[in-house]
Design a protein around this motif. Structure first.
Motif, PDB file in Angstrom:
ATOM      1  N   LEU A 417      37.729  26.127  31.620  1.00 17.34           N
ATOM      2  CA  LEU A 417      37.920  27.375  30.891  1.00 17.34           C
ATOM      3  C   LEU A 417      37.728  28.576  31.823  1.00 17.34           C
ATOM      4  O   LEU A 417      38.457  29.567  31.733  1.00 17.34           O
ATOM      5  CB  LEU A 417      36.951  27.458  29.709  1.00 17.34           C
ATOM      6  N   ILE A 418      36.772  28.481  32.731  1.00 15.84           N
ATOM      7  CA  ILE A 418      36.581  29.545  33.730  1.00 15.84           C
ATOM      8  C   ILE A 418      37.832  29.693  34.583  1.00 15.84           C
ATOM      9  O   ILE A 418      38.310  30.804  34.838  1.00 15.84           O
ATOM     10  CB  ILE A 418      35.354  29.255  34.607  1.00 15.84           C
ATOM     11  N   ALA A 419      38.382  28.574  35.027  1.00 16.61           N
ATOM     12  CA  ALA A 419      39.590  28.625  35.851  1.00 16.61           C
ATOM     13  C   ALA A 419      40.750  29.255  35.083  1.00 16.61           C
ATOM     14  O   ALA A 419      41.544  30.021  35.650  1.00 16.61           O
ATOM     15  CB  ALA A 419      39.961  27.223  36.317  1.00 16.61           C
ATOM     16  N   MET A 420      40.859  28.958  33.783  1.00 15.72           N
ATOM     17  CA  MET A 420      41.915  29.569  32.970  1.00 15.72           C
ATOM     18  C   MET A 420      41.704  31.079  32.863  1.00 15.72           C
ATOM     19  O   MET A 420      42.651  31.862  32.946  1.00 15.72           O
ATOM     20  CB  MET A 420      41.947  28.933  31.590  1.00 15.72           C
ATOM     21  N   LEU A 421      40.452  31.489  32.685  1.00 17.84           N
ATOM     22  CA  LEU A 421      40.154  32.908  32.565  1.00 17.84           C
ATOM     23  C   LEU A 421      40.513  33.657  33.838  1.00 17.84           C
ATOM     24  O   LEU A 421      40.962  34.813  33.800  1.00 17.84           O
ATOM     25  CB  LEU A 421      38.659  33.088  32.246  1.00 17.84           C
ATOM     26  N   GLN A 422      40.355  33.007  34.985  1.00 21.30           N
ATOM     27  CA  GLN A 422      40.612  33.641  36.274  1.00 21.30           C
ATOM     28  C   GLN A 422      42.063  33.508  36.741  1.00 21.30           C
ATOM     29  O   GLN A 422      42.444  34.120  37.736  1.00 21.30           O
ATOM     30  CB  GLN A 422      39.696  33.028  37.337  1.00 21.30           C
ATOM     31  N   ARG A 423      42.866  32.752  36.017  1.00 23.16           N
ATOM     32  CA  ARG A 423      44.202  32.385  36.506  1.00 23.16           C
ATOM     33  C   ARG A 423      45.072  33.581  36.868  1.00 23.16           C
ATOM     34  O   ARG A 423      45.799  33.566  37.855  1.00 23.16           O
ATOM     35  CB  ARG A 423      44.916  31.543  35.443  1.00 23.16           C
ATOM     36  N   TYR A 424      45.004  34.648  36.070  1.00 19.41           N
ATOM     37  CA  TYR A 424      45.885  35.791  36.295  1.00 19.41           C
ATOM     38  C   TYR A 424      45.177  37.007  36.904  1.00 19.41           C
ATOM     39  O   TYR A 424      45.788  38.048  37.057  1.00 19.41           O
ATOM     40  CB  TYR A 424      46.541  36.206  34.972  1.00 19.41           C
ATOM     41  N   THR A 425      43.896  36.842  37.223  1.00 16.99           N
ATOM     42  CA  THR A 425      43.151  37.983  37.764  1.00 16.99           C
ATOM     43  C   THR A 425      42.753  37.777  39.217  1.00 16.99           C
ATOM     44  O   THR A 425      43.213  38.499  40.104  1.00 16.99           O
ATOM     45  CB  THR A 425      41.906  38.283  36.909  1.00 16.99           C
ATOM     46  N   CYS A 426      41.922  36.773  39.495  1.00 14.64           N
ATOM     47  CA  CYS A 426      41.385  36.662  40.855  1.00 14.64           C
ATOM     48  C   CYS A 426      42.452  36.414  41.926  1.00 14.64           C
ATOM     49  O   CYS A 426      42.233  36.804  43.088  1.00 14.64           O
ATOM     50  CB  CYS A 426      40.255  35.641  40.929  1.00 14.64           C
ATOM     51  N   PRO A 427      43.623  35.832  41.618  1.00  9.70           N
ATOM     52  CA  PRO A 427      44.618  35.723  42.692  1.00  9.70           C
ATOM     53  C   PRO A 427      44.997  37.064  43.314  1.00  9.70           C
ATOM     54  O   PRO A 427      45.273  37.142  44.518  1.00  9.70           O
ATOM     55  CB  PRO A 427      45.819  35.061  41.998  1.00  9.70           C
ATOM     56  N   PHE A 428      44.976  38.128  42.510  1.00 12.84           N
ATOM     57  CA  PHE A 428      45.399  39.431  43.033  1.00 12.84           C
ATOM     58  C   PHE A 428      44.254  40.202  43.689  1.00 12.84           C
ATOM     59  O   PHE A 428      44.480  41.229  44.320  1.00 12.84           O
ATOM     60  CB  PHE A 428      46.077  40.230  41.925  1.00 12.84           C
ATOM     61  N   ASP A 429      43.032  39.683  43.566  1.00 11.26           N
ATOM     62  CA  ASP A 429      41.945  40.150  44.427  1.00 11.26           C
ATOM     63  C   ASP A 429      41.982  39.407  45.752  1.00 11.26           C
ATOM     64  O   ASP A 429      41.715  39.986  46.808  1.00 11.26           O
ATOM     65  CB  ASP A 429      40.593  39.950  43.742  1.00 11.26           C
ATOM     66  N   MET A 430      42.335  38.132  45.685  1.00 14.72           N
ATOM     67  CA  MET A 430      42.462  37.362  46.923  1.00 14.72           C
ATOM     68  C   MET A 430      43.625  37.877  47.775  1.00 14.72           C
ATOM     69  O   MET A 430      43.550  37.866  49.006  1.00 14.72           O
ATOM     70  CB  MET A 430      42.663  35.881  46.601  1.00 14.72           C
ATOM     71  N   SER A 431      44.681  38.347  47.151  1.00 15.14           N
ATOM     72  CA  SER A 431      45.840  38.845  47.898  1.00 15.14           C
ATOM     73  C   SER A 431      45.759  40.341  48.170  1.00 15.14           C
ATOM     74  O   SER A 431      46.430  40.844  49.080  1.00 15.14           O
ATOM     75  CB  SER A 431      47.131  38.550  47.132  1.00 15.14           C
ATOM     76  N   GLY A 432      44.978  41.073  47.375  1.00 18.65           N
ATOM     77  CA  GLY A 432      44.825  42.513  47.566  1.00 18.65           C
ATOM     78  C   GLY A 432      45.900  43.357  46.920  1.00 18.65           C
ATOM     79  O   GLY A 432      45.957  44.568  47.165  1.00 18.65           O
ATOM     80  N   HIS A 433      46.738  42.783  46.060  1.00 18.66           N
ATOM     81  CA  HIS A 433      47.832  43.538  45.457  1.00 18.66           C
ATOM     82  C   HIS A 433      47.359  44.365  44.258  1.00 18.66           C
ATOM     83  O   HIS A 433      46.425  43.979  43.553  1.00 18.66           O
ATOM     84  CB  HIS A 433      48.957  42.593  45.037  1.00 18.66           C
ATOM     85  N   PRO A 434      48.020  45.502  44.009  1.00 16.00           N
ATOM     86  CA  PRO A 434      47.588  46.384  42.921  1.00 16.00           C
ATOM     87  C   PRO A 434      48.072  45.891  41.557  1.00 16.00           C
ATOM     88  O   PRO A 434      49.136  45.258  41.456  1.00 16.00           O
ATOM     89  CB  PRO A 434      48.251  47.718  43.278  1.00 16.00           C
ATOM     90  N   THR A 435      47.294  46.184  40.523  1.00 13.64           N
ATOM     91  CA  THR A 435      47.630  45.759  39.165  1.00 13.64           C
ATOM     92  C   THR A 435      47.346  46.879  38.170  1.00 13.64           C
ATOM     93  O   THR A 435      46.500  47.746  38.406  1.00 13.64           O
ATOM     94  CB  THR A 435      46.815  44.523  38.737  1.00 13.64           C
ATOM     95  N   LEU A 436      48.049  46.816  37.054  1.00 11.63           N
ATOM     96  CA  LEU A 436      47.803  47.712  35.931  1.00 11.63           C
ATOM     97  C   LEU A 436      47.617  46.863  34.687  1.00 11.63           C
ATOM     98  O   LEU A 436      48.488  46.051  34.347  1.00 11.63           O
ATOM     99  CB  LEU A 436      48.975  48.671  35.721  1.00 11.63           C
ATOM    100  N   THR A 437      46.497  47.033  34.002  1.00 12.20           N
ATOM    101  CA  THR A 437      46.251  46.373  32.724  1.00 12.20           C
ATOM    102  C   THR A 437      46.455  47.385  31.611  1.00 12.20           C
ATOM    103  O   THR A 437      45.982  48.519  31.710  1.00 12.20           O
ATOM    104  CB  THR A 437      44.820  45.807  32.672  1.00 12.20           C
ATOM    105  N   PHE A 438      47.143  46.969  30.547  1.00  9.79           N
ATOM    106  CA  PHE A 438      47.441  47.907  29.462  1.00  9.79           C
ATOM    107  C   PHE A 438      47.502  47.152  28.140  1.00  9.79           C
ATOM    108  O   PHE A 438      47.824  45.958  28.113  1.00  9.79           O
ATOM    109  CB  PHE A 438      48.763  48.634  29.727  1.00  9.79           C
TER     110      PHE A 438
END
Length: 483
Positions: A417-438
């Motif tokens: 469940l932790i891995a599912m929660l992180q699936r769409y978030t932590c990859p873009f901290d690992m890559s450094g790309h910008p995101t917008l949540t809305f």
């Protein structure tokens, strides 16, 4: 919640008549324009906010410190400057909150910890100084998890989700999300290492802008994992979040990792629309184990972008299973370095979750860590390559409807469940790309559903264009909790 006057919560005043359509829920840029036009004073806005904080935050616990005396003084100074024709921009005179991760001169800055609760910096963080330079009024410091990791210190009462206090408020920028959603500030500074802007933004129904790593200086910010830590903003709209980012972004001689690239005009980007922009979607990734409510919100968002003239492009995103698994040990090693001195001397003052990750990081073998770094570099390159084909990528923030506190309490027993929660978030901290949540919809239980746009490195202007266009034709971001 403490105040800068007496460091204890004052009795809540009575008699306020504000509601969800009143001053508290005006947009940041909107209230800034009213102050600039002298239709209302900054002091009036600040007094309104302080009354609302005193009434609501005794239950919500979004703030760890309310800066009553200095906020009033800063508001009066803003009014004097504006009256004299010295207007500094859209933030001038507007109350902004600061996550208690960022140094505030002469004010306690604990980063959610017990070990640093007596730390009083003698200098502002760069982002705080830049808010001051923009004329913003610093109204208070918001609560967060211990050291910005995944759990609040045992001595801290966690903030409550203003939509429903049985639900998770998100981590680690929990107080920033709660205060922004509840109309207790017009925007807030936040940070994101694994999802700490995006989870609270989604959970509380606000807009969160995580810029490219290094776009914003980290000088004067307590570190969790420096190569993963992103400094960003929360507000109730894309335009408002972009206005704060414009004030804090840019090079900084005090932080050699801050990027040297010039800062674009994000406000102008909000007016460009999405016609001609390529919005990528990995339909398989966005639907695998993703609940129907979230899928429906994604589908409707794609329809909106297509109607606005964006080109929808099917893509295949790199597999994230390994990079998600690598995030914890990567963060752990860097956290062990960040806390090396204080942990050795004051182990007993740490909560069990942060202590555990520090110990795990200190025990990781060098060869294993180097393998993580190599995989991370390869993943970053693969994401860069994706953005040669599209301008934006649309994803969920998390694959399930908003989580209850009861469900969150079981995370430690459910690593999947932790891995599912992180699936769409932590990859873009690992890559450094910008995101917008809305906000992109609401669940059947009446809780906000957050969606995420991702852009190429230093392409925050594209995020602003996409988010502003979506919010100009939808009203999810205009809904507020009844408190």
């Amino acid at each position: 919640m403490r105040t800068s006057q007496d460091l204890c919560a004052p009795p809540a005043p009575t008699g306020t008549t504000e509601n969800a359509t009143g001053l508290a829920y005006l947009g940041l840029v909107e209230v800034g324009a009213l102050i600039a036009d002298r239709a209302i004073t900054s002091r009036d806005v600040v007094e309104s906010q302080l009354r609302r904080i005193a009434e609501r935050d005794t239950e919500l616990k979004g703030y760890v410190l309310v800066l009553e005396a200095s906020a009033r003084a800063e508001a009066d100074e803003a009014d004097r400057e504006i009256a004299a024709g010295r207007h500094r921009g859209p933030l001038h005179g507007v109350p902004i909150a600061v996550k208690d991760l960022f140094w505030l001169k002469d004010a306690p800055t604990a980063a959610g910890t017990a070990v640093h609760r007596t730390f009083v910096p003698d200098v502002d963080a760069t982002v705080v100084q830049r808010l001051r330079d923009a004329g913003a009024v610093l109204i208070g410091k918001t609560e967060l998890t211990e050291g910005a990791y995944s759990d609040h210190h045992p001595s801290v009462t966690p903030p409550k989700n203003p939509w429903n206090d049985d639900y998770w408020p998100g981590i680690s920028s929990s107080g920033s999300g709660v205060a922004t959603a509840a109309g207790l500030c017009y925007g807030a500074l936040a940070s994101d290492t694994g999802g700490s802007i995006r989870w609270p933004a989604a959970a509380n129904g606000v807009t969160g802008l995580k810029p490219t790593w290094g776009r914003v200086s980290r000088f004067g910010a307590f570190a969790l994992a420096p190569s993963l830590d992103h400094v960003g903003t929360m507000a109730r709209s894309t335009i408002d979040a972009a206005a704060v980012l414009a004030a804090i972004a840019g090079r900084d001689p005090r932080d050699p990792t801050a990027l040297q690239d010039p800062v674009p005009d994000y406000r102008a980007a909000a007016d460009t629309g999405v016609r001609g922009l390529r919005v990528g979607v990995d339909r398989a990734w966005n639907s695998a184990d993703v609940d129907p409510e979230t899928q429906a919100a994604l589908g409707e968002a794609l329809r909106v972008f297509a109607d606005l003239g964006a080109e929808i492009v099917d893509v295949r995103f790199p597999d994230v299973a390994q990079i998600v698994a690598d995030w914890v040990p990567n963060c752990a090693v860097e956290a062990a370095v960040a806390h090396e001195a204080s942990f050795a001397a004051h182990r007993d003052q740490y909560g069990p979750v942060l202590a555990g990750v520090i110990e795990a990081g200190a025990a990781l073998f060098g060869l294993d860590y180097q393998k993580i770094l190599l995989r991370r570099a390869a993943f970053r390159g693969a994401v860069d390559a994706l953005f040669s084909a599209v301008d934006l990528l649309l994803t969920p923030v998390q694959p399930f409807a908003p989580l209850t506190l009861k469900a969150i309490a079981t995370l430690g027993e459910q690593p999947e469940l932790i891995a599912m929660l992180q699936r769409y978030t932590c990859p873009f901290d690992m890559s450094g790309h910008p995101t917008l949540t809305f906000p992109g919809g609401f669940s059947n239980a009446g809780m906000p559903i957050g969606l995420q746009l991702v852009a190429g490195r230093l392409k925050e202007a594209d995020l602003v264009a996409g988010g502003a266009a979506f919010q100009a034709t939808t009203s999810w971001h205009q809904r507020h909790p009844e408190i």
